[in-house]
Design a protein around this motif. Sequence first.
Motif, PDB file in Angstrom:
ATOM      1  N   SER A  81       0.775  -1.236  -0.018  1.00 43.61           N
ATOM      2  CA  SER A  81      -0.013  -0.019   0.001  1.00 43.61           C
ATOM      3  C   SER A  81       0.937   1.034  -0.133  1.00 43.61           C
ATOM      4  CB  SER A  81      -0.966  -0.017   1.242  1.00 43.61           C
ATOM      5  OG  SER A  81      -1.610  -1.134   1.196  1.00 43.61           O
ATOM      6  N   SER A  82       0.243   2.205  -0.229  1.00 42.86           N
ATOM      7  CA  SER A  82       0.935   3.658  -0.230  1.00 42.86           C
ATOM      8  C   SER A  82       0.845   4.118   1.449  1.00 42.86           C
ATOM      9  CB  SER A  82       0.209   4.600  -1.173  1.00 42.86           C
ATOM     10  OG  SER A  82      -0.741   5.417  -0.455  1.00 42.86           O
ATOM     11  N   PHE A  83       1.916   5.230   1.629  1.00 40.03           N
ATOM     12  CA  PHE A  83       1.847   5.617   3.072  1.00 40.03           C
ATOM     13  C   PHE A  83       0.315   6.043   3.650  1.00 40.03           C
ATOM     14  CE2 PHE A  83       2.628   9.299   5.780  1.00 40.03           C
ATOM     15  CZ  PHE A  83       3.227   8.618   6.720  1.00 40.03           C
ATOM     16  N   PHE A  84      -0.519   6.572   2.655  1.00 40.75           N
ATOM     17  CA  PHE A  84      -1.705   7.188   3.045  1.00 40.75           C
ATOM     18  C   PHE A  84      -2.734   6.325   2.985  1.00 40.75           C
ATOM     19  CE2 PHE A  84       0.716  11.010   2.037  1.00 40.75           C
ATOM     20  CZ  PHE A  84       0.518  11.795   3.153  1.00 40.75           C
ATOM     21  N   ASN A  85      -2.813   5.208   2.193  1.00 47.17           N
ATOM     22  CA  ASN A  85      -3.850   4.491   2.101  1.00 47.17           C
ATOM     23  C   ASN A  85      -3.925   3.304   2.828  1.00 47.17           C
ATOM     24  OD1 ASN A  85      -2.388   2.736   0.434  1.00 47.17           O
ATOM     25  ND2 ASN A  85      -4.061   2.283  -1.097  1.00 47.17           N
ATOM     26  N   ALA A  86      -2.850   2.845   3.383  1.00 49.37           N
ATOM     27  CA  ALA A  86      -2.515   1.770   4.136  1.00 49.37           C
ATOM     28  C   ALA A  86      -3.660   1.836   5.287  1.00 49.37           C
ATOM     29  CB  ALA A  86      -1.130   1.676   4.912  1.00 49.37           C
ATOM     30  N   ASP A  87      -4.379   0.831   5.709  1.00 49.02           N
ATOM     31  CA  ASP A  87      -5.074   1.021   6.834  1.00 49.02           C
ATOM     32  C   ASP A  87      -4.584   0.219   8.060  1.00 49.02           C
ATOM     33  OD1 ASP A  87      -7.513   0.149   8.682  1.00 49.02           O
ATOM     34  OD2 ASP A  87      -8.849  -0.075   6.923  1.00 49.02           O
ATOM     35  N   ILE A  88      -4.501   1.440   9.164  1.00 55.40           N
ATOM     36  CA  ILE A  88      -3.770   1.134  10.355  1.00 55.40           C
ATOM     37  C   ILE A  88      -4.495   0.036  11.251  1.00 55.40           C
ATOM     38  CG2 ILE A  88      -3.287   2.257  12.772  1.00 55.40           C
ATOM     39  CD1 ILE A  88      -2.516   4.631  11.081  1.00 55.40           C
ATOM     40  N   VAL A  89      -5.800   0.011  11.365  1.00 57.63           N
ATOM     41  CA  VAL A  89      -6.639  -1.230  11.852  1.00 57.63           C
ATOM     42  C   VAL A  89      -6.208  -2.487  11.341  1.00 57.63           C
ATOM     43  CG1 VAL A  89      -8.865  -1.923  12.403  1.00 57.63           C
ATOM     44  CG2 VAL A  89      -8.582   0.597  12.518  1.00 57.63           C
ATOM     45  N   ASP A  90      -6.423  -2.715   9.960  1.00 59.47           N
ATOM     46  CA  ASP A  90      -6.167  -3.826   9.473  1.00 59.47           C
ATOM     47  C   ASP A  90      -4.664  -4.145   9.871  1.00 59.47           C
ATOM     48  OD1 ASP A  90      -8.433  -3.967   8.272  1.00 59.47           O
ATOM     49  OD2 ASP A  90      -7.999  -3.445   6.115  1.00 59.47           O
ATOM     50  N   VAL A  91      -3.511  -3.478   9.836  1.00 60.81           N
ATOM     51  CA  VAL A  91      -2.280  -3.785  10.266  1.00 60.81           C
ATOM     52  C   VAL A  91      -2.264  -4.226  11.514  1.00 60.81           C
ATOM     53  CG1 VAL A  91      -0.043  -2.789  10.645  1.00 60.81           C
ATOM     54  CG2 VAL A  91      -1.442  -1.977   8.567  1.00 60.81           C
ATOM     55  N   GLN A  92      -3.018  -3.536  12.522  1.00 58.57           N
ATOM     56  CA  GLN A  92      -3.065  -3.813  13.993  1.00 58.57           C
ATOM     57  C   GLN A  92      -3.776  -5.287  14.263  1.00 58.57           C
ATOM     58  OE1 GLN A  92      -5.000  -0.853  16.330  1.00 58.57           O
ATOM     59  NE2 GLN A  92      -5.559  -2.458  17.751  1.00 58.57           N
ATOM     60  N   HIS A  93      -4.654  -5.566  13.250  1.00 60.22           N
ATOM     61  CA  HIS A  93      -5.342  -6.865  13.629  1.00 60.22           C
ATOM     62  C   HIS A  93      -4.546  -8.046  13.099  1.00 60.22           C
ATOM     63  CE1 HIS A  93      -9.766  -4.997  13.739  1.00 60.22           C
ATOM     64  NE2 HIS A  93      -9.193  -4.823  14.851  1.00 60.22           N
ATOM     65  N   ALA A  94      -3.532  -7.831  11.970  1.00 61.59           N
ATOM     66  CA  ALA A  94      -2.823  -8.654  11.199  1.00 61.59           C
ATOM     67  C   ALA A  94      -1.826  -9.047  12.252  1.00 61.59           C
ATOM     68  CB  ALA A  94      -2.294  -8.215   9.910  1.00 61.59           C
ATOM     69  N   LEU A  95      -1.106  -8.171  12.907  1.00 60.17           N
ATOM     70  CA  LEU A  95      -0.223  -8.458  14.044  1.00 60.17           C
ATOM     71  C   LEU A  95      -0.702  -9.034  15.110  1.00 60.17           C
ATOM     72  CD1 LEU A  95       2.083  -5.237  13.594  1.00 60.17           C
ATOM     73  CD2 LEU A  95       2.464  -7.381  12.869  1.00 60.17           C
ATOM     74  N   GLU A  96      -1.741  -8.639  15.657  1.00 57.97           N
ATOM     75  CA  GLU A  96      -2.655  -9.285  17.020  1.00 57.97           C
ATOM     76  C   GLU A  96      -2.998 -10.758  16.606  1.00 57.97           C
ATOM     77  OE1 GLU A  96      -3.859  -5.305  19.307  1.00 57.97           O
ATOM     78  OE2 GLU A  96      -5.270  -6.485  18.101  1.00 57.97           O
ATOM     79  N   ASP A  97      -3.005 -10.996  15.259  1.00 55.08           N
ATOM     80  CA  ASP A  97      -3.241 -12.264  15.172  1.00 55.08           C
ATOM     81  C   ASP A  97      -2.368 -13.322  15.007  1.00 55.08           C
ATOM     82  OD1 ASP A  97      -5.912 -11.964  14.631  1.00 55.08           O
ATOM     83  OD2 ASP A  97      -5.712 -11.796  12.529  1.00 55.08           O
ATOM     84  N   LEU A  98      -0.958 -12.907  15.441  1.00 56.56           N
ATOM     85  CA  LEU A  98       0.096 -13.604  15.344  1.00 56.56           C
ATOM     86  C   LEU A  98      -0.041 -14.187  16.877  1.00 56.56           C
ATOM     87  CD1 LEU A  98       2.996 -11.494  14.174  1.00 56.56           C
ATOM     88  CD2 LEU A  98       1.837 -13.323  12.989  1.00 56.56           C
ATOM     89  N   PRO A  99       0.338 -15.785  17.174  1.00 63.89           N
ATOM     90  CA  PRO A  99       0.013 -16.361  18.271  1.00 63.89           C
ATOM     91  C   PRO A  99       0.465 -15.740  19.655  1.00 63.89           C
ATOM     92  CG  PRO A  99       1.009 -17.875  16.413  1.00 63.89           C
ATOM     93  CD  PRO A  99       1.034 -16.389  16.148  1.00 63.89           C
ATOM     94  N   TRP A 100       1.821 -15.142  19.490  1.00 64.34           N
ATOM     95  CA  TRP A 100       2.274 -14.694  20.863  1.00 64.34           C
ATOM     96  C   TRP A 100       2.251 -13.267  20.992  1.00 64.34           C
ATOM     97  CZ3 TRP A 100       3.566 -17.336  25.227  1.00 64.34           C
ATOM     98  CH2 TRP A 100       3.730 -18.576  25.087  1.00 64.34           C
TER      99      TRP A 100
END
Length: 256
Positions: A81-100
């Motif tokens: 994604s570009s710097f402006f259109n990247a969805d911060i919430v999606d990024v947060q959820h993707a990382l919080e889905d990691l097991p640890w």
Amino acid sequence: MSWSEKGRQLKQRLKRIDWYLSLGLLFLLSVLATFAWGGIKLHELLNDADALPIEAVAIKGERKFTTDEEIQTALQSLMQSSFFNADIVDVQHALEDLPWVYKVSVRREWPAKFKVTLQEQQAVAHWNEEAWLNIHGEVFDALAQAELIDLPKLSGPDDMAEAVLTSFIQLDELLTINGFKLASLRLSPRHAWQAELANGIKIELGREDKMTRIQRFINAYPTLVNSDKTVAKVDLRYDTGFAVGWDETNKRTENK
């Protein structure tokens, strides 16, 4: 001035007004078109990953079990994604889905950087043999880790996980100051408590008064170890006494 002359003048004024109105409307339409075109171009620019790429992602926070490879995989969509259109919430959820991973915060930092603050799960116990409990009494699933093998083993219904952890802490504190160590605690589906000490002794505590009953065990233990037999199990589900299971004979003797 005659009425016909006045009529001609009025018509001329109306023509001029129509001309001015047409020019004004044309100017307004051109301004609106310019804004629309500019908006489209701006939108294309802000969403162009090549024109405004994300140049760096800074990861903060102590990590023991979350690898760089796991984070990179979770951030693949972000880096496309570009710097402006990247969805911060999606990024947060993707990382919080990691097991640890327990909690993540993400923010943009001008001109082309993302800052990620990552907090890992803090496991305090095994849960139902296959999962873990964190410090908040929450159940989470993650691969086993060799350095955590000695954590206490707790079990029970998932919706009672926090209560089991609280009871473990209370019982272990009482046992520890008296020279014992609580290794496991189980809450059965019928809400009966079963404990096991680090020395292998199993203790049946029943449904009620578990603190009082564990104190009864502590008080009686010096008498039990004076025997030439090894204690395997103590049943404290009595109002005033307890039953002992001996390792060598498998017999139970009543002590009142």
